[in-house]
Design a protein around this motif. Structure first.
Motif, PDB file in Angstrom:
ATOM      1  N   GLU A   1       0.840  -1.210   0.000  1.00  0.00           N
ATOM      2  CA  GLU A   1       0.000   0.000   0.000  1.00  0.00           C
ATOM      3  C   GLU A   1       0.869   1.253   0.000  1.00  0.00           C
ATOM      4  O   GLU A   1       0.568   2.222  -0.698  1.00  0.00           O
ATOM      5  CB  GLU A   1      -0.916   0.022   1.225  1.00  0.00           C
ATOM      6  N   MET A   2       1.939   1.228   0.780  1.00  0.00           N
ATOM      7  CA  MET A   2       2.848   2.356   0.853  1.00  0.00           C
ATOM      8  C   MET A   2       3.472   2.629  -0.515  1.00  0.00           C
ATOM      9  O   MET A   2       3.586   3.785  -0.944  1.00  0.00           O
ATOM     10  CB  MET A   2       3.937   2.046   1.889  1.00  0.00           C
ATOM     11  N   VAL A   3       3.873   1.579  -1.195  1.00  0.00           N
ATOM     12  CA  VAL A   3       4.450   1.703  -2.535  1.00  0.00           C
ATOM     13  C   VAL A   3       3.453   2.405  -3.454  1.00  0.00           C
ATOM     14  O   VAL A   3       3.802   3.347  -4.170  1.00  0.00           O
ATOM     15  CB  VAL A   3       4.833   0.309  -3.097  1.00  0.00           C
ATOM     16  N   GLU A   4       2.210   1.953  -3.401  1.00  0.00           N
ATOM     17  CA  GLU A   4       1.174   2.532  -4.244  1.00  0.00           C
ATOM     18  C   GLU A   4       0.918   3.999  -3.884  1.00  0.00           C
ATOM     19  O   GLU A   4       0.849   4.865  -4.757  1.00  0.00           O
ATOM     20  CB  GLU A   4      -0.114   1.724  -4.118  1.00  0.00           C
ATOM     21  N   GLU A   5       0.782   4.281  -2.592  1.00  0.00           N
ATOM     22  CA  GLU A   5       0.516   5.650  -2.139  1.00  0.00           C
ATOM     23  C   GLU A   5       1.621   6.621  -2.531  1.00  0.00           C
ATOM     24  O   GLU A   5       1.364   7.788  -2.812  1.00  0.00           O
ATOM     25  CB  GLU A   5       0.334   5.684  -0.615  1.00  0.00           C
TER      26      GLU A   5
END
Length: 147
Positions: free
Chosen positions: A7-11
């Protein structure tokens, strides 16, 4: 934890790509022409533990600004700077993967051996040993030594 990392990568707008790395390289973080990329070894997702650790370290490079080029260091000073950047990324990784409160809770439960902590956090023992040697962790343990 892995889903949080993804999720962090995407955000953060970081692209994940799968590349044909050879051991010992499992991942890299690069910024090229404004594009942020984490390249992962194609088979790394076969091991959740290895995938999680590699992804966390590359995010550590991103969040600490500890990136460097792929060219060989030309002198000792450049080698030291690369080591510092790796250290900063590694610290970010362990503090993310081993939250202080969870670590202290594990210790209160009697989980104190390196191998037990590794199993508890689903991390390699080498990473636990690195974590335990950090000054901030030593402080929270009241100076207890894990050697």
């Amino acid at each position: 934890m892995l889903s949080n990392l993804l999720e962090m990568v995407e955000e953060e707008g970081i692209h994940l790509e799968w590349w044909d790395f050879k051991e010992p390289i499992s991942a890299v973080y690069l910024e090229m022409e404004g594009v942020k990329v984490i390249g992962l070894r194609r088979d790394i997702d076969r091991s959740k533990k290895e995938f999680k650790c590699a992804l966390a370290e590359e995010l550590g490079h991103y969040f600490t600004g500890s990136t460097y080029s792929d060219r060989k260091p030309e002198n000792y000073r450049e080698e030291i700077e690369i080591s510092r950047k790796e250290y900063r990324a590694m610290k970010w990784k362990v503090f993310y993967l081993i939250p202080e409160e969870e670590f202290l809770e594990a210790v209160r439960k009697g989980i104190t051996e390196v191998w037990q902590l590794a199993e508890y956090f689903d991390l390699p023992e080498e990473l636990i040993k690195f974590y335990l040697k950090l000054p901030k962790v030593q402080e929270s343990l009241g100076g207890c030594r894990y050697d």
